[in-house]
Design an enzyme around this catalytic site. Structure first.
Site, PDB file in Angstrom:
ATOM      1  N   GLY A 183       0.798  -1.223   0.000  1.00  0.00           N
ATOM      2  CA  GLY A 183       0.000   0.000   0.000  1.00  0.00           C
ATOM      3  C   GLY A 183       0.822   1.259   0.000  1.00  0.00           C
ATOM      4  N   LYS A 216      15.485  -0.753  -9.232  1.00  0.00           N
ATOM      5  CA  LYS A 216      15.602   0.421 -10.093  1.00  0.00           C
ATOM      6  C   LYS A 216      14.281   1.189 -10.037  1.00  0.00           C
ATOM      7  CE  LYS A 216      17.357   2.325 -14.210  1.00  0.00           C
ATOM      8  NZ  LYS A 216      18.055   3.373 -13.491  1.00  0.00           N
ATOM      9  N   HIS A 264       2.625   1.171 -18.908  1.00  0.00           N
ATOM     10  CA  HIS A 264       2.406  -0.273 -18.942  1.00  0.00           C
ATOM     11  C   HIS A 264       2.161  -0.639 -20.401  1.00  0.00           C
ATOM     12  CE1 HIS A 264       0.168  -4.038 -17.391  1.00  0.00           C
ATOM     13  NE2 HIS A 264       0.196  -4.099 -18.691  1.00  0.00           N
ATOM     14  N   LYS A 295      -6.925  -1.936 -14.621  1.00  0.00           N
ATOM     15  CA  LYS A 295      -7.002  -1.226 -15.900  1.00  0.00           C
ATOM     16  C   LYS A 295      -8.401  -0.677 -16.125  1.00  0.00           C
ATOM     17  CE  LYS A 295      -3.566  -4.384 -17.773  1.00  0.00           C
ATOM     18  NZ  LYS A 295      -3.356  -5.621 -18.533  1.00  0.00           N
ATOM     19  N   GLU A 351       5.866  -9.056 -15.982  1.00  0.00           N
ATOM     20  CA  GLU A 351       5.350 -10.407 -15.809  1.00  0.00           C
ATOM     21  C   GLU A 351       4.697 -10.895 -17.084  1.00  0.00           C
ATOM     22  OE1 GLU A 351       2.564  -9.730 -12.526  1.00  0.00           O
ATOM     23  OE2 GLU A 351       0.933 -10.145 -13.918  1.00  0.00           O
ATOM     24  N   ARG A 386      -2.788 -16.464 -20.473  1.00  0.00           N
ATOM     25  CA  ARG A 386      -4.227 -16.650 -20.696  1.00  0.00           C
ATOM     26  C   ARG A 386      -4.693 -15.668 -21.765  1.00  0.00           C
ATOM     27  NH1 ARG A 386      -3.743 -13.044 -16.239  1.00  0.00           N
ATOM     28  NH2 ARG A 386      -4.729 -11.085 -16.788  1.00  0.00           N
ATOM     29  N   ARG A 400     -13.502  -0.191 -20.298  1.00  0.00           N
ATOM     30  CA  ARG A 400     -14.162  -1.203 -19.475  1.00  0.00           C
ATOM     31  C   ARG A 400     -15.285  -0.548 -18.686  1.00  0.00           C
ATOM     32  NH1 ARG A 400      -9.673  -5.231 -16.826  1.00  0.00           N
ATOM     33  NH2 ARG A 400      -8.173  -5.216 -18.531  1.00  0.00           N
TER      34      ARG A 400
END
Lengths: 225, 445
Positions: free
Chosen positions: B164, B201, B208, B237, B288, B292, B338
């Site tokens: 957090g 770093k 993103h 997102k 990462e 999927r 979205r």
């Protein structure tokens, strides 16, 4: 006699007994058309042309000219799906299910009869009766659901009316059932689960079919007190 | 080719899969919870069956139950969608054990790439930059200096027990390093009882940027370009777009090739996404990998014209990838918003925007109920136009036209983003929402 068109053959005006110009003309028209096969026969000569189709199209689309398997000619909104949707009002409001399914049934039956496949008969039945499905959804909702007592399946699986194929069914219509009595079996994960009644009553209706899959919370039998 | 596929999911992604299967002449089996009895997937799959109560643990996450139903219904494959069991290696392995094809990468790949450390290791082995950091907890001032030196300033000091935003400090140079290290450690010790810190770093103004991959079971892999997903609210997102503003063709090609190289090295199959974090200077670092199909896959579909769900099903069925990298072209600009429900309710009036370059994905219908049990995203609006500004204008029009009454939604907030000068300029980063959230405070549309 079959002749394969040889584009490298520039020596002769004729290939076999056919004019090269004619072959070229047939070839071009065939190439530009949607047809996949052309057979041209004169008295002496037979010319056969065939298009190699994309593998992908054959495996799942079936290529041009192939009828769909009857199971997939079913309406987009399935009778089964509409039937179990509890919110009947919403279901009939969107899109206009009765008319939609009626129209789909006509085209579906036409396609199904055109298909030469021996598809599952249950699918063919479904595509012929979607309009009925929409009505059943409505009538089920209007029936006094709250007064009726149902024994529902506590898990998804295959329902059996008896403990084994040669045994007597646990219940028949009219049988007196006490709380705790076994009324059927639901097979799940290779285990036979005995389904017991939570109430006393008389078996008024058997809603689940022997050997057919039932869902979680699905009504198996209806009891009357 | 599969004859019958079970969909272990719900809502809009279940609809997406049902449609793809239907176009492929494959039967679909929808499993649904009692809360989704009246859902669109339950009404439209070839067969549908209730598998449990509303709680995901007892329905959509019940691995054994889902596999049992798949077997009893004679399904040859399961499509897990996104979320739920889609990246659960154990579920993928159980499918394999029961002779059911899991439409996704192998369970070994899910396991290997799901673990952040092993994924990073794979990337490093393939010359892919990773957010550099100290390998261990910093135990002394000397260690701190050495680590920061090796990583390069500015650095981020992070408490290992932190969260957090607590226990995080930035140091621009060695002078600040020791002071900030002490402060971060003290804060973490006070808040979490553990003052251990490591150094990473610090990426300034991070964006993103993710790369969409598609691979088959035979070692062939292609990339389908990037998506810019920097508009995020608390790491969720809100919208995605492609191409990423300001990304040169060279950089795009390089990132794409990099991602493909990593995929091939891992022996990847199926669809997947490599997530990068990119700084203002265009340096990118692996974050990462998502093994999927993702929520935002329609962005890439509209950009390239390629049906990703169909390709995923084809490769799962053992088809060799027909697409070559040179076949993949990018046209126009695509934006996806979205639509999230901010509460439960009954959808009284529903009207979706339509027209050229407009695509909607949802499980909604007039009269349907939004329940509290699942993810709040209820629809996606995706637009495409020739230029970015035209796409923005089209999205504005769509958000103005969209009606979902009876349920509070974030349509107003999305509309504000579409009109915000910084978003329109294109040069925004992941700090955008936090920085402007007051201005984005919702308007009634």
């Amino acid at each position: 006699m079959d002749e394969k068109l040889s584009t490298k053959d520039s020596r002769a005006e004729y290939i076999g007994a056919m004019d090269k110009k004619l072959i070229r003309s047939l070839w071009d028209r065939f190439d530009k058309s949607d047809a996949v096969e052309l057979v041209f026969e004169t008295g002496e000569v037979k010319l056969s042309l065939k298009k190699a189709q994309s593998d992908r199209e054959i495996i799942y689309v079936g290529g041009p000219g192939t009828a769909l398997p009857a199971g997939c000619a079913a309406p987009f909104f399935t009778a089964e799906g509409m039937q179990q949707a509890g919110n009947a009002a919403a279901v009939t409001a969107y899109p206009n299910t009765a008319a939609y399914n009626e129209a789909s049934a006509v085209s579906a039956t036409a396609t199904a009869s055109a298909a030469a496949t021996a598809a599952a008969s249950s699918d063919a039945d479904k595509s012929a009766a979607p309009a009925a499905g929409a009505e059943t959804a409505g009538s089920k909702a209007s029936a006094s659901d709250n007064d009726a007592v149902y024994v529902r399946s506590p898990l998804p699986g295959t329902f059996y009316r008896a403990s084994s194929p040669d045994a007597e069914p646990y219940v028949m219509l009219g049988k007196q059932v006490k709380k705790g009595d076994v009324i059927g079996i639901v097979e799940s994960m290779k285990m036979m689960n005995e389904i017991t009644s939570q109430e006393d009553g008389t078996v008024a209706e058997i809603l689940a079919e022997d050997g057919v899959m039932v869902g979680f919370d699905e009504k198996l039998i209806r009891l009357e007190s | 080719m599969f004859k019958r596929v079970l969909i272990a999911n719900r809502g809009e992604i279940a609809m997406r899969i049902i449609r793809a299967l239907r176009e492929m002449n494959i039967e679909s089996v929808a499993v649904y919870s009692t809360a989704d009895r009246d859902s669109l997937p339950a009404m439209t799959a070839s067969k549908s069956i209730c598998i449990g109560p509303a709680r995901p643990a007892e329905s959509y996450l019940d691995m054994d139950r889902i596999i049992d139903v798949a077997q009893q219904m004679h399904c040859d494959a399961i499509h897990p969608g996104y979320g739920f069991l889609s990246e659960n290696a154990e579920f993928a392995r159980k499918c394999e054990e029961h002779g059911i094809c899991f439409i996704g990468p192998s369970w070994q790949l899910i396991e290997r790439l799901g673990d952040k450390q092993s994924a990073k290791k794979l990337m490093l082995e393939n010359g892919i930059p990773v957010v550099s950091g100290s390998k261990d907890i910093i135990r002394s001032d000397e260690e701190a200096k050495a680590a920061a030196e090796a990583i390069g300033y500015p650095v981020m000091i992070k408490a290992t027990a932190g969260g957090g935003g607590k226990g995080m400090r930035i140091a621009e140079n060695e002078a600040e390093l020791l002071k900030e290290l002490k402060a971060a450690s003290a804060e973490a010790a006070a808040a979490f009882g553990n003052g251990d810190c490591y150094i990473e770093k610090y990426i300034e103004a991070p964006r993103h940027i993710e790369i969409q991959l598609l691979a088959d079971n035979y070692g062939n892999a292609v990339h389908l370009g990037e998506r810019n997903c920097s508009v995020q609210r608390h790491h969720q997102k809100l919208l995605e777009e492609a191409p990423a503003w300001g990304l040169s063709n060279e950089l795009r090609e390089e990132m794409g090739e990099t991602a493909v190289r990593a995929a091939k090295a891992a022996g990847y199959n199926s669809v997947g996404t490599v997530e990068f974090i990119m700084d203002a200077a265009g340096h990118y670092y692996f974050m990462e990998m998502n093994t999927r199909i993702q929520v935002e896959h329609p962005v890439t579909e509209l950009l390239t014209g390629i049906d990703l769900v169909r390709e995923q099903i084809l490769t799962a069925a053992g088809r060799e990838l027909e697409l070559k990298q040179e076949d993949i072209t990018f046209t126009g600009n695509v934006i996806e918003c979205r639509i999230n429900a901010k509460g439960t309710g009954n959808v009284k009036v529903l009207h979706f925007p339509e027209g050229l370059g407009v695509r909607t994905e949802s499980g909604l219908y007039e009269g349907c109920t939004i329940t509290p049990y699942y993810d709040s995203m209820i629809a996606k609006i995706i637009v495409k136009d020739r230029t970015r500004m035209e796409a923005i204008r089209r999205m504005r029009r769509c958000l103005e036209e969209l009606v979902i009454s009876g349920v509070p939604t974030n349509i107003g907030e999305l509309y504000m983003i579409m009109n915000h000068p910084e978003f329109v300029a294109g040069n925004y980063d992941t700090g955008f929402w936090e920085k402007h959230k007051a201005e984005l405070a919702e308007i009634e549309l």
